[in-house]
Motif scaffolding. Structure first.
Motif, PDB file in Angstrom:
ATOM      1  N   LEU A 103      14.890 -84.447  97.858  1.00  0.00           N
ATOM      2  CA  LEU A 103      16.167 -85.078  97.234  1.00  0.00           C
ATOM      3  C   LEU A 103      17.477 -85.234  97.671  1.00  0.00           C
ATOM      4  CD1 LEU A 103      16.257 -83.118  93.999  1.00  0.00           C
ATOM      5  CD2 LEU A 103      15.860 -85.137  94.023  1.00  0.00           C
ATOM      6  N   VAL A 104      17.268 -84.611  99.246  1.00  0.00           N
ATOM      7  CA  VAL A 104      18.455 -84.343 100.489  1.00  0.00           C
ATOM      8  C   VAL A 104      17.417 -84.402 101.351  1.00  0.00           C
ATOM      9  CG1 VAL A 104      20.684 -83.112  99.116  1.00  0.00           C
ATOM     10  CG2 VAL A 104      19.023 -81.928 100.454  1.00  0.00           C
ATOM     11  N   PRO A 117      29.871 -83.078 100.157  1.00  0.00           N
ATOM     12  CA  PRO A 117      29.444 -84.103 101.699  1.00  0.00           C
ATOM     13  C   PRO A 117      28.185 -84.868 101.455  1.00  0.00           C
ATOM     14  CG  PRO A 117      30.766 -82.637 101.871  1.00  0.00           C
ATOM     15  CD  PRO A 117      30.095 -82.216 100.988  1.00  0.00           C
ATOM     16  N   GLY A 118      27.769 -86.142 101.770  1.00  0.00           N
ATOM     17  CA  GLY A 118      26.146 -86.629 101.749  1.00  0.00           C
ATOM     18  C   GLY A 118      25.805 -86.920 100.717  1.00  0.00           C
ATOM     19  N   ILE A 119      26.327 -86.087  99.357  1.00  0.00           N
ATOM     20  CA  ILE A 119      25.879 -86.438  97.972  1.00  0.00           C
ATOM     21  C   ILE A 119      25.895 -87.574  97.647  1.00  0.00           C
ATOM     22  CG2 ILE A 119      25.379 -85.250  96.245  1.00  0.00           C
ATOM     23  CD1 ILE A 119      24.091 -84.027  98.184  1.00  0.00           C
ATOM     24  N   SER A 120      25.446 -88.967  97.275  1.00  0.00           N
ATOM     25  CA  SER A 120      25.678 -89.803  96.447  1.00  0.00           C
ATOM     26  C   SER A 120      26.007 -89.315  94.761  1.00  0.00           C
ATOM     27  CB  SER A 120      24.895 -91.167  96.573  1.00  0.00           C
ATOM     28  OG  SER A 120      23.973 -90.836  96.257  1.00  0.00           O
ATOM     29  N   PRO A 121      26.477 -90.565  94.147  1.00  0.00           N
ATOM     30  CA  PRO A 121      25.764 -90.050  92.696  1.00  0.00           C
ATOM     31  C   PRO A 121      24.725 -90.041  91.299  1.00  0.00           C
ATOM     32  CG  PRO A 121      28.158 -91.343  93.128  1.00  0.00           C
ATOM     33  CD  PRO A 121      27.912 -91.492  94.011  1.00  0.00           C
ATOM     34  N   GLU A 122      24.276 -90.842  92.209  1.00  0.00           N
ATOM     35  CA  GLU A 122      22.507 -91.638  92.305  1.00  0.00           C
ATOM     36  C   GLU A 122      22.072 -89.554  92.531  1.00  0.00           C
ATOM     37  OE1 GLU A 122      23.782 -93.136  93.559  1.00  0.00           O
ATOM     38  OE2 GLU A 122      24.768 -95.147  92.943  1.00  0.00           O
ATOM     39  N   ALA A 123      22.270 -89.052  94.067  1.00  0.00           N
ATOM     40  CA  ALA A 123      22.024 -87.961  95.047  1.00  0.00           C
ATOM     41  C   ALA A 123      21.830 -86.864  93.904  1.00  0.00           C
ATOM     42  CB  ALA A 123      21.599 -88.002  95.846  1.00  0.00           C
ATOM     43  N   ALA A 124      22.743 -87.235  93.454  1.00  0.00           N
ATOM     44  CA  ALA A 124      24.054 -85.785  91.547  1.00  0.00           C
ATOM     45  C   ALA A 124      22.799 -85.614  90.600  1.00  0.00           C
ATOM     46  CB  ALA A 124      24.549 -86.038  92.087  1.00  0.00           C
ATOM     47  N   HIS A 125      22.068 -87.139  90.157  1.00  0.00           N
ATOM     48  CA  HIS A 125      21.745 -87.413  89.091  1.00  0.00           C
ATOM     49  C   HIS A 125      20.278 -86.368  89.154  1.00  0.00           C
ATOM     50  CE1 HIS A 125      20.355 -88.785  85.647  1.00  0.00           C
ATOM     51  NE2 HIS A 125      19.480 -90.205  86.337  1.00  0.00           N
ATOM     52  N   ARG A 126      20.080 -87.611  90.702  1.00  0.00           N
ATOM     53  CA  ARG A 126      18.454 -86.370  90.761  1.00  0.00           C
ATOM     54  C   ARG A 126      18.490 -84.972  90.950  1.00  0.00           C
ATOM     55  NH1 ARG A 126      18.837 -91.098  94.223  1.00  0.00           N
ATOM     56  NH2 ARG A 126      18.205 -89.732  96.316  1.00  0.00           N
ATOM     57  N   ILE A 127      19.474 -84.497  91.049  1.00  0.00           N
ATOM     58  CA  ILE A 127      18.726 -83.341  91.379  1.00  0.00           C
ATOM     59  C   ILE A 127      19.217 -82.522  89.847  1.00  0.00           C
ATOM     60  CG2 ILE A 127      21.059 -81.386  91.904  1.00  0.00           C
ATOM     61  CD1 ILE A 127      21.423 -82.681  94.684  1.00  0.00           C
ATOM     62  N   VAL A 128      20.065 -83.412  89.019  1.00  0.00           N
ATOM     63  CA  VAL A 128      20.291 -82.327  87.944  1.00  0.00           C
ATOM     64  C   VAL A 128      19.358 -82.869  86.475  1.00  0.00           C
ATOM     65  CG1 VAL A 128      21.703 -82.978  85.737  1.00  0.00           C
ATOM     66  CG2 VAL A 128      23.422 -83.122  87.950  1.00  0.00           C
ATOM     67  N   ILE A 129      18.153 -83.872  86.958  1.00  0.00           N
ATOM     68  CA  ILE A 129      17.397 -84.033  86.339  1.00  0.00           C
ATOM     69  C   ILE A 129      16.218 -83.609  86.567  1.00  0.00           C
ATOM     70  CG2 ILE A 129      15.311 -85.835  85.697  1.00  0.00           C
ATOM     71  CD1 ILE A 129      18.596 -86.467  84.359  1.00  0.00           C
ATOM     72  N   ASN A 152      22.256 -75.199  89.499  1.00  0.00           N
ATOM     73  CA  ASN A 152      21.521 -75.173  88.287  1.00  0.00           C
ATOM     74  C   ASN A 152      22.271 -75.145  87.057  1.00  0.00           C
ATOM     75  OD1 ASN A 152      18.650 -74.601  89.054  1.00  0.00           O
ATOM     76  ND2 ASN A 152      19.140 -72.754  89.520  1.00  0.00           N
ATOM     77  N   HIS A 153      23.285 -75.075  87.243  1.00  0.00           N
ATOM     78  CA  HIS A 153      24.617 -75.096  86.261  1.00  0.00           C
ATOM     79  C   HIS A 153      25.660 -76.567  86.458  1.00  0.00           C
ATOM     80  CE1 HIS A 153      22.295 -71.509  85.614  1.00  0.00           C
ATOM     81  NE2 HIS A 153      23.460 -71.469  84.688  1.00  0.00           N
ATOM     82  N   ALA A 154      26.549 -76.634  87.988  1.00  0.00           N
ATOM     83  CA  ALA A 154      27.234 -76.889  87.649  1.00  0.00           C
ATOM     84  C   ALA A 154      27.462 -78.659  87.515  1.00  0.00           C
ATOM     85  CB  ALA A 154      27.763 -77.258  89.665  1.00  0.00           C
ATOM     86  N   PRO A 155      28.176 -79.314  87.266  1.00  0.00           N
ATOM     87  CA  PRO A 155      28.028 -80.745  86.602  1.00  0.00           C
ATOM     88  C   PRO A 155      27.311 -81.568  87.407  1.00  0.00           C
ATOM     89  CG  PRO A 155      29.915 -80.371  85.997  1.00  0.00           C
ATOM     90  CD  PRO A 155      29.619 -79.003  86.913  1.00  0.00           C
ATOM     91  N   GLY A 156      27.294 -82.749  87.774  1.00  0.00           N
ATOM     92  CA  GLY A 156      26.960 -83.685  88.570  1.00  0.00           C
ATOM     93  C   GLY A 156      28.414 -84.130  89.638  1.00  0.00           C
ATOM     94  N   HIS A 157      28.850 -84.399  88.699  1.00  0.00           N
ATOM     95  CA  HIS A 157      30.487 -84.939  89.257  1.00  0.00           C
ATOM     96  C   HIS A 157      30.928 -84.088  90.427  1.00  0.00           C
ATOM     97  CE1 HIS A 157      32.261 -82.418  86.390  1.00  0.00           C
ATOM     98  NE2 HIS A 157      33.030 -82.623  87.149  1.00  0.00           N
ATOM     99  N   GLU A 158      30.291 -82.975  90.126  1.00  0.00           N
ATOM    100  CA  GLU A 158      30.781 -81.821  91.221  1.00  0.00           C
ATOM    101  C   GLU A 158      29.791 -81.448  92.417  1.00  0.00           C
ATOM    102  OE1 GLU A 158      33.104 -80.227  91.115  1.00  0.00           O
ATOM    103  OE2 GLU A 158      34.255 -80.401  89.389  1.00  0.00           O
ATOM    104  N   LEU A 159      29.000 -82.264  91.876  1.00  0.00           N
ATOM    105  CA  LEU A 159      27.593 -82.199  92.545  1.00  0.00           C
ATOM    106  C   LEU A 159      27.855 -83.303  93.427  1.00  0.00           C
ATOM    107  CD1 LEU A 159      24.658 -81.336  90.705  1.00  0.00           C
ATOM    108  CD2 LEU A 159      25.865 -79.657  92.309  1.00  0.00           C
TER     109      LEU A 159
END
Length: 550
Positions: A516-517, A486-498, A475-482
């Motif tokens: 999402l995963v 392992p297994g989390i692509s930048p696109e998946a991290a962006h969807r998690i943030v949204i 709920n708080h970590a930025p997308g680049h940390e997500l």
């Protein structure tokens, strides 16, 4: 199909090992997976559970190829145990299949976890009517339903989340019981239990404060003050924070010699009636954040989220630590382990090339390290056999071709395993200490989410002195940390943030529910994820959108 009552005297237990009991005798529920299927249905009693949810909960990231057929097989086995008088060709009444999935139609008081929560509601009613003695008695009877850790023996994200919720409810019930007994003046009766509970739930400040009060009421002021000193040393050593306001105020009143519970006290005054379904509330006036903690900055600000303005939000510079902030503690380089892993194969002439990787497999809980150790052991055996093939006479000074190849393989094996072991030791993976820190941080965040946010739990992007074992807050970590998981692509991290802007996550398994995963990815990263509830007001923590017009 009309609902039917379960068989005579049929009850279920989740507050310990999963059991089904008929007329006081436990039933044989069959294999472990069959009991796990029953546990999933009991956690969702009277509600249909889709087959794929059962498969995800029971098998995690290793589902069987024909999951639906396997679930059907286990459900049929449960029907034979729970409904022995039912004809095999007639549809189940207790355990039925609907269009939305399987549903277990149990009586409202057939499941001990439901009886536990019902007892908490009954105790609340008794408290409101002024019957503290009856409320305390009801709570004690409810706590007697526990006969071990909830869902004992079952593993996986779904069972772990349910176990955490039920354990928090149990700790809250103990606090309410102790509060009611202390308000009645029964400090002698609660003291042995409070000593045990403080050891069992070391992060529950309410239990520690109640132990101090019980000692103070018994005329043991020195021991009450010593209990505060021990608690303060524990919180400072483990988390780097002072005890909360409740313990601080209790300490001050003991120093002043003030009496507690001079007037009637409502043990439910600071919580909802059903304490079993929600964690203890955050303090009304949280302490100001320490100076070394950075405030929250909405992550991925280059992407508009629901409720933001029409244009893209402006870029903000990354948060900078205060000038007086000391550098974060550096992780010590495991020089001793690197030397051991590098020299061991050479010292023992490649015989022990597999030893360090076996140790790493146990220490890091990584099964692949056992495979590596087995591979090195196999290569050593092959090299030894090749070197032992010696057709030349014993007194010959020349090495045979087989001996040359074998000794060359042994030398190469020693060098490769030494380099491999040194590299592996220089990059330590998960450790027991990190796992312990993560578990303690989860308990701390569940008990006091406000202070957890202020301390930066689950925020590896912040400079902080608090070690949470490598947790990442969805709920708080930025997308680049997500994206570093392992297994989390930048696109998946962006969807998690949204997704968290649309609806904050309440537990990590929601990533699977929202698509999402994958369950396999969740199995890899689930132990590092946490979901700290966003702040509900600007006074609690800066979660609000800074670009939202006011």
């Amino acid at each position: 199909m009309a609902d039917a009552a379960p068989g005579p005297g049929l009850t279920f237990e989740l507050l310990g090992e999963v059991r089904a009991i008929r007329d006081g005798a436990p039933l044989e529920l069959g294999p472990a997976k069959q009991r796990a299927v029953l546990a999933v249905l009991l956690l969702n009693a009277a509600r249909p559970v889709p087959v794929h949810h059962i498969v995800d909960a029971v098998w995690n990231d290793e589902p069987p190829e024909n999951g639906a057929n396997v679930v059907q097989k286990y459900v049929a086995g449960l029907r034979r145990v729970l409904e022995p008088d039912r004809s095999p060709r007639t549809p189940g009444e207790l355990l039925a299949l609907t269009g939305a999935g399987y549903v277990l139609r149990a009586e409202p008081d057939a499941v001990d976890a439901d009886r536990f929560e019902t007892a908490l509601a009954q105790a609340s009613v008794q408290r409101k009517s002024g019957n503290l003695a009856d409320a305390a008695d009801t709570l004690r009877k409810a706590l007697a339903l526990w006969h071990g850790p909830a869902l004992a023996g079952l593993t996986g994200p779904v069972f772990d989340a349910a176990r955490t919720r039920l354990t928090e409810a149990r700790a809250t019930a103990w606090e309410k019981w102790a509060e009611a007994e202390l308000a009645r003046g029964n400090h002698t009766g609660v003291m042995p239990d409070l000593v045990r509970l403080v050891e069992e739930f070391p992060l529950r400040e309410g239990l520690r404060a109640q132990l101090m009060i019980a000692l103070h009421q018994g005329g043991r002021q020195a021991e009450a003050l010593a209990a505060f000193r021990d608690a303060r040393a524990y919180f400072l050593e483990e988390f780097g924070v002072e005890p909360g306001e409740r313990m601080q105020e209790t300490h001050r009143r003991i120093l002043r010699g003030e009496a507690f519970y001079a007037e009637a006290v409502d043990p439910w005054a600071d919580s909802d009636d059903l304490a079993a379904v929600t964690p203890p509330p955050a303090p009304a006036s949280p302490a100001p954040p320490p100076t070394y903690v950075q405030h929250y900055v909405p992550p991925d600000q280059t992407f508009p989220a629901p409720g933001w303005g029409a244009g893209p939000p402006p870029q903000l510079p990354p948060p900078q630590p205060p000038p007086s902030l000391p550098p974060p503690p550096r992780k010590r380089f495991p020089a001793g382990e690197v030397i051991f892993a590098s020299l061991l194969p050479i010292i023992v002439c490649s015989f022990g090339c597999w030893i360090y990787f076996t140790y790493a497999g146990f220490h890091r809980r990584e099964p692949r390290q056992f495979a590596v150790a087995g591979g090195y052991a196999f290569l050593f055996l092959v090299a030894f056999i090749v070197a032992a093939i010696d057709p030349t006479p014993v007194e010959s000074n020349d090495l045979s071709t087989a001996e040359s190849i074998g000794f060359g393989m042994l030398f190469l094996l020693a060098a490769v395993s030494a380099i491999h072991g040194g590299i592996l030791a220089a990059h330590p993976g998960d450790t027991p200490r990190a796992r312990t820190l993560r578990e303690q941080s989860r308990q701390f965040a569940a008990f006091d989410p406000v202070r957890a946010r202020l301390l930066g739990v689950g925020r590896p992007d912040l400079v902080r002195l608090f070690d949470d074992g490598g947790l990442v807050d969805l709920n708080h970590a930025p997308g680049h940390e997500l994206a570093r998981l392992p297994g989390i692509s930048p696109e998946a991290a962006h969807r998690i943030v949204i997704g968290r802007f649309e609806r904050p996550y309440s537990h990590p398994e929601e990533l699977i529910m929202r698509g999402l995963v994958s369950p396999r990815t969740m199995h890899r990263i689930g132990s590092r994820l946490i979901c700290i509830a966003p702040a509900r007001s600007p006074e609690q923590a800066p979660w609000t959108n800074p670009y939202q017009p006011h």
